[in-house]
Design a protein around this motif. Sequence first.
Motif, PDB file in Angstrom:
ATOM      1  N   PRO A  70      48.622  37.908  47.345  1.00 18.47           N
ATOM      2  CA  PRO A  70      47.799  39.034  46.884  1.00 18.47           C
ATOM      3  C   PRO A  70      48.548  40.358  46.709  1.00 18.47           C
ATOM      4  O   PRO A  70      48.149  41.188  45.896  1.00 18.47           O
ATOM      5  CB  PRO A  70      46.710  39.163  47.940  1.00 18.47           C
ATOM      6  CG  PRO A  70      47.083  38.274  49.059  1.00 18.47           C
ATOM      7  CD  PRO A  70      48.146  37.348  48.594  1.00 18.47           C
ATOM      8  N   GLY A 129      52.020  40.466  46.157  1.00 20.81           N
ATOM      9  CA  GLY A 129      53.254  40.253  45.401  1.00 20.81           C
ATOM     10  C   GLY A 129      54.506  40.291  46.251  1.00 20.81           C
ATOM     11  O   GLY A 129      55.618  40.329  45.719  1.00 20.81           O
ATOM     12  N   PHE A 173      50.681  36.065  38.954  1.00 22.67           N
ATOM     13  CA  PHE A 173      50.268  36.235  40.348  1.00 22.67           C
ATOM     14  C   PHE A 173      49.227  37.344  40.503  1.00 22.67           C
ATOM     15  O   PHE A 173      48.461  37.331  41.460  1.00 22.67           O
ATOM     16  CB  PHE A 173      51.476  36.495  41.252  1.00 22.67           C
ATOM     17  CG  PHE A 173      52.134  35.229  41.734  1.00 22.67           C
ATOM     18  CD1 PHE A 173      51.712  34.603  42.896  1.00 22.67           C
ATOM     19  CD2 PHE A 173      53.169  34.666  41.015  1.00 22.67           C
ATOM     20  CE1 PHE A 173      52.313  33.430  43.334  1.00 22.67           C
ATOM     21  CE2 PHE A 173      53.789  33.498  41.449  1.00 22.67           C
ATOM     22  CZ  PHE A 173      53.348  32.874  42.607  1.00 22.67           C
ATOM     23  N   LEU A 174      49.182  38.279  39.577  1.00 21.47           N
ATOM     24  CA  LEU A 174      48.162  39.329  39.621  1.00 21.47           C
ATOM     25  C   LEU A 174      46.828  38.877  39.026  1.00 21.47           C
ATOM     26  O   LEU A 174      45.766  39.223  39.537  1.00 21.47           O
ATOM     27  CB  LEU A 174      48.632  40.571  38.857  1.00 21.47           C
ATOM     28  CG  LEU A 174      49.641  41.462  39.535  1.00 21.47           C
ATOM     29  CD1 LEU A 174      50.117  42.545  38.562  1.00 21.47           C
ATOM     30  CD2 LEU A 174      49.042  42.097  40.782  1.00 21.47           C
ATOM     31  N   LYS A 175      46.875  38.107  37.942  1.00 18.70           N
ATOM     32  CA  LYS A 175      45.677  37.828  37.148  1.00 18.70           C
ATOM     33  C   LYS A 175      45.060  36.450  37.351  1.00 18.70           C
ATOM     34  O   LYS A 175      43.882  36.278  37.104  1.00 18.70           O
ATOM     35  CB  LYS A 175      45.993  37.989  35.658  1.00 18.70           C
ATOM     36  CG  LYS A 175      46.652  39.290  35.276  1.00 18.70           C
ATOM     37  CD  LYS A 175      45.694  40.420  35.251  1.00 18.70           C
ATOM     38  CE  LYS A 175      46.343  41.629  34.595  1.00 18.70           C
ATOM     39  NZ  LYS A 175      46.178  42.832  35.295  1.00 18.70           N
ATOM     40  N   HIS A 182      46.976  34.466  42.672  1.00 15.56           N
ATOM     41  CA  HIS A 182      46.723  35.725  43.385  1.00 15.56           C
ATOM     42  C   HIS A 182      46.344  35.453  44.845  1.00 15.56           C
ATOM     43  O   HIS A 182      46.751  36.200  45.741  1.00 15.56           O
ATOM     44  CB  HIS A 182      45.631  36.528  42.692  1.00 15.56           C
ATOM     45  CG  HIS A 182      45.425  37.875  43.285  1.00 15.56           C
ATOM     46  ND1 HIS A 182      46.330  38.904  43.100  1.00 15.56           N
ATOM     47  CD2 HIS A 182      44.446  38.361  44.083  1.00 15.56           C
ATOM     48  CE1 HIS A 182      45.904  39.978  43.759  1.00 15.56           C
ATOM     49  NE2 HIS A 182      44.759  39.666  44.362  1.00 15.56           N
TER      50      HIS A 182
END
Length: 176
Positions: A139, A141, A128-130, A135
């Motif tokens: 954005p 989390g 979810f970050l990368k 994302h």
Amino acid sequence: MTRPAVAGGAIRSLWKAPAILQIHVILSLVGILSGLVVLYRLLFGGDSGAWTALFLITTILTSLSGFPLPPFGFDPPRAVGVLSLVLLLGAVVAYYAFHLEGVWRLIYVGCAVAALYLNVFVLVAQGFLKVPFLHGLAPTGSEPPFVATQAVVLVIFIVLGALAAVRFHPGTEARA
């Protein structure tokens, strides 16, 4: 036809990362894949000695190699690393010192499955970050897609861990 930005961008950024991060990610992925093989063998039987060693070693090294990565200080990723190391210690002791006898069988299953879950939890969080598509859905989390995904992963591991605890009996095939 163009490739999705997800595949190329995430892989390119990994190869531009510092060596310790590259090693950390590779260890993590090997730990997850070998852990899934071990979990399968816990559920359905079969010898997993070499896979177990690979899973435990790479997952321990994943946790240890995360500590020198920035940002420095005790933060949630390091807390997960400490928890993972405690679980892995339990799995190693149950497997190698007590040979899965008696209650040590359950301790091994619980510790191994929980350590694998933590590695997958971090994989999902990093995804979810990368990964741009993911994302965009979460954005910070804390959005529903991230929370729902992590909840589904947790439930899957609870169910599989409980089944493994019932089915895994060293020296015999797991009951179908």
